[in-house]
Design a protein around this motif. Structure first.
Motif, short mmCIF file in Angstrom:
data_model
loop_
_atom_site.label_atom_id
_atom_site.label_comp_id
_atom_site.label_asym_id
_atom_site.label_seq_id
_atom_site.Cartn_x
_atom_site.Cartn_y
_atom_site.Cartn_z
N GLY A 144 32.23 -57.25 -39.04
CA GLY A 144 31.53 -58.20 -40.55
C GLY A 144 32.47 -57.98 -40.91
O GLY A 144 34.38 -57.82 -40.47
N SER A 145 32.73 -59.08 -41.90
CA SER A 145 33.29 -59.55 -43.13
C SER A 145 34.02 -58.07 -43.80
O SER A 145 33.30 -56.77 -44.55
CB SER A 145 33.07 -60.52 -44.42
OG SER A 145 33.75 -60.50 -44.69
N TYR A 146 35.65 -58.22 -44.23
CA TYR A 146 35.91 -57.20 -44.91
C TYR A 146 36.02 -57.14 -46.24
O TYR A 146 35.89 -56.26 -46.88
CB TYR A 146 37.87 -57.98 -44.67
CG TYR A 146 38.60 -56.68 -45.92
CD1 TYR A 146 39.14 -55.16 -45.28
CD2 TYR A 146 39.56 -57.82 -46.80
CE1 TYR A 146 39.73 -54.44 -46.53
CE2 TYR A 146 40.14 -56.64 -47.71
CZ TYR A 146 40.26 -55.15 -47.27
OH TYR A 146 40.84 -54.86 -48.67
N GLU A 147 35.23 -58.29 -46.97
CA GLU A 147 34.61 -58.60 -48.36
C GLU A 147 34.08 -57.42 -48.94
O GLU A 147 33.81 -56.91 -49.27
CB GLU A 147 33.74 -59.28 -48.28
CG GLU A 147 34.97 -61.14 -48.30
CD GLU A 147 34.32 -62.39 -47.92
OE1 GLU A 147 34.60 -63.18 -48.72
OE2 GLU A 147 33.17 -62.45 -47.44
N HIS A 148 33.25 -56.88 -47.93
CA HIS A 148 32.22 -56.12 -47.69
C HIS A 148 32.75 -54.36 -47.87
O HIS A 148 31.70 -53.90 -48.83
CB HIS A 148 30.87 -55.96 -46.24
CG HIS A 148 30.22 -56.82 -46.64
ND1 HIS A 148 29.87 -57.59 -45.45
CD2 HIS A 148 29.27 -57.79 -47.34
CE1 HIS A 148 28.90 -58.28 -45.43
NE2 HIS A 148 28.58 -59.16 -46.63
N THR A 149 33.97 -54.45 -47.64
CA THR A 149 34.45 -53.27 -47.89
C THR A 149 34.87 -52.92 -49.39
O THR A 149 34.59 -51.76 -50.11
CB THR A 149 35.86 -52.90 -47.36
OG1 THR A 149 36.84 -53.37 -47.39
CG2 THR A 149 35.20 -52.99 -45.79
N ILE A 150 34.89 -54.19 -49.61
CA ILE A 150 35.19 -54.39 -51.19
C ILE A 150 34.21 -54.45 -51.91
O ILE A 150 34.45 -53.23 -53.31
CB ILE A 150 36.47 -55.45 -51.89
CG1 ILE A 150 37.47 -55.45 -51.14
CG2 ILE A 150 36.61 -55.33 -53.14
CD1 ILE A 150 38.62 -56.93 -51.57
N SER A 151 33.30 -55.49 -52.09
CA SER A 151 31.92 -55.27 -52.67
C SER A 151 31.78 -53.63 -52.55
O SER A 151 30.24 -53.46 -54.06
CB SER A 151 31.16 -55.75 -52.37
OG SER A 151 31.08 -55.60 -51.26
N MET A 152 31.50 -52.53 -51.44
CA MET A 152 30.76 -51.28 -51.26
C MET A 152 31.80 -50.15 -51.98
O MET A 152 31.09 -49.75 -53.03
CB MET A 152 30.54 -51.22 -49.96
CG MET A 152 29.33 -51.91 -49.10
SD MET A 152 28.03 -51.72 -49.64
CE MET A 152 27.40 -50.03 -49.73
N GLN A 153 32.79 -50.61 -52.55
CA GLN A 153 33.21 -49.70 -53.54
C GLN A 153 33.37 -49.52 -54.53
O GLN A 153 32.83 -49.03 -55.32
CB GLN A 153 35.03 -49.59 -53.10
CG GLN A 153 36.14 -48.85 -53.39
CD GLN A 153 37.07 -48.95 -53.65
OE1 GLN A 153 38.23 -49.22 -54.81
NE2 GLN A 153 38.33 -48.79 -51.99
N ALA A 154 32.96 -51.13 -55.27
CA ALA A 154 32.01 -51.35 -56.44
C ALA A 154 31.17 -50.59 -56.66
O ALA A 154 30.68 -50.73 -57.69
CB ALA A 154 32.18 -52.59 -56.58
N LYS A 155 30.24 -50.30 -55.47
CA LYS A 155 28.75 -49.88 -56.01
C LYS A 155 29.02 -48.15 -55.53
O LYS A 155 28.09 -47.44 -55.58
CB LYS A 155 28.51 -50.47 -54.72
CG LYS A 155 27.71 -51.85 -55.23
CD LYS A 155 26.54 -51.81 -53.92
CE LYS A 155 26.40 -53.97 -54.22
NZ LYS A 155 25.80 -54.53 -53.23
N GLY A 156 30.63 -47.76 -55.46
CA GLY A 156 30.28 -46.21 -55.15
C GLY A 156 29.87 -45.73 -53.87
O GLY A 156 30.73 -44.47 -53.84
N GLN A 157 30.69 -46.64 -52.99
CA GLN A 157 30.52 -46.24 -51.34
C GLN A 157 31.74 -46.56 -51.44
O GLN A 157 32.25 -47.26 -51.24
CB GLN A 157 29.40 -47.42 -50.59
CG GLN A 157 28.32 -46.32 -51.00
CD GLN A 157 26.91 -46.54 -50.05
OE1 GLN A 157 26.68 -46.56 -49.05
NE2 GLN A 157 26.13 -47.25 -50.75
#
Length: 343
Positions: free
Chosen positions: A90-103
């Motif tokens: 999937g998209s690398y973008e999701h790794t950043i957006s999920m870190q922002a959610k604490g995961q």
């Protein structure tokens, strides 16, 4: 190597690979059956995954991989978080957006360095929609809300001075349903990828407004190099399964190296006929337009990760408010080790 707290065995494996040990390490694999979720497997965005599968590169690594094809990248992410998938293509973008959610979600091999996403407007509306500013109030088809195609639209809106909420994002998938939604007037525009876009262009159904299949298009939309498709998983999975993760990275790097040396016709003949959408010539032409988007090494670029973060900060409130540590969103040791493991 990055300072992830992996088991000592992973360090030994990486060292062995550097000195030319065989890629196959079946006896060392923590698990041989791996489930991978993907949001639109037939899209060129994920072609290295299909090549690794069809060429038997996963099997060469001792892996039995089950690929679940979902309607969009956000659905694949949900499968990982919910525990029904071990890994996501999937998209690398999701790794950043999920870190922002604490995961802690970590990418460990790059498939693509250009998203290849295109925004196309229905031909019968193209005279009134000439820039991103004109998208306000429209229904725009994306593979799935929250997916990379949806993020792409948000990026265009913010750059035009609009809000991401100024449009309605409609999930249309990544196949024939997306084509039908545009051609039947269910959406005013689509953000999608080839071969969907190639089919709409062949049908003279859209006018392309923004195109990241080319380096110039990527620079226009994203401001520079931009990681697209990757394999990512939970940080805990990499910690608990370093040999299995290495085997997955080896298979993808093997696919990337094979694609770099193969002819377009050889690549086309490797994928299932169902991918052609009934038009092999059109599929081949579309592939040629996307060949420059794939990584040659599977390795990460600090510049590209920084561009992704900058883009997300423009419209994602959680990312704006969070302190993002990019070094925790990717781990380059697996792709680097694969360079020696895969000849």
């Amino acid at each position: 190597m990055k300072a992830f707290a992996y088991a000592a065995g992973s360090i030994g494996l990486a060292c062995a690979l550097i000195f030319g040990a065989p890629a196959q390490a079946e006896s060392n694999l923590e698990q041989t059956k791996v489930s991978i979720a993907v949001g639109g497997k037939t899209l060129f965005y994920y072609l290295p995954l299909t090549i690794a599968e069809q060429k038997g590169f996963f099997k060469e690594e001792g892996l039995e991989v089950e690929i679940s094809d979902l309607s969009g990248g956000s659905k694949a992410l949900q499968a990982l978080v919910g525990g029904s998938a071990d890994v996501v293509s999937g998209s690398y973008e999701h790794t950043i957006s999920m870190q922002a959610k604490g995961q802690d979600i970590v990418a460990f091999v790059v498939e693509g360095n250009a998203p290849g996403i295109v925004l196309g407007v229905a031909k019968n509306k193209a005279d009134k929609i000439t820039s991103a500013k004109d998208l306000k109030g429209l229904n725009i088809g994306v593979t799935a809300p929250g997916s990379s195609t949806h993020m792409y639209v948000k990026t265009l809106l913010v750059k035009a001075g609009l809000s991401p909420d100024d449009i309605s994002a409609i999930g249309v998938g990544a196949g024939a349903g997306a084509v039908a939604a545009l051609e039947h007037g269910e959406v005013d525009a689509v953000a999608n990828l080839d071969p969907v876009i190639a089919k709409l262009e062949a049908d003279d159904a859209i006018k392309v407004m923004y195109d990241t299949r080319t380096k110039a298009g990527v620079d226009e939309v994203y401001g520079g190099d931009y990681h697209a498709a990757v394999l990512y998983t939970k940080a805990s999975y990499l910690h608990d399964n370093p040999h299995t993760s290495q085997a997955l990275a080896n298979a993808i790097v093997h696919a990337l190296k094979w694609m770099a040396s193969a002819t377009p016709e050889e690549i086309v003949n490797t994928v299932p006929e169902a991918y052609y959408g009934g038009d092999k010539a059109l599929y081949t032409a579309a592939l040629k337009a996307n060949l420059g988007s794939y990584s040659k090494t599977g390795e990460f670029s600090k510049e590209a990760t920084e561009h992704v973060l900058a883009v997300l900060k423009a419209f994602d409130e959680k990312v704006q408010k969070a302190t993002i540590d990019l070094s925790k969103t990717y781990d380059d040791q697996f792709a680097k080790a694969a360079q020696s493991a895969v000849k």
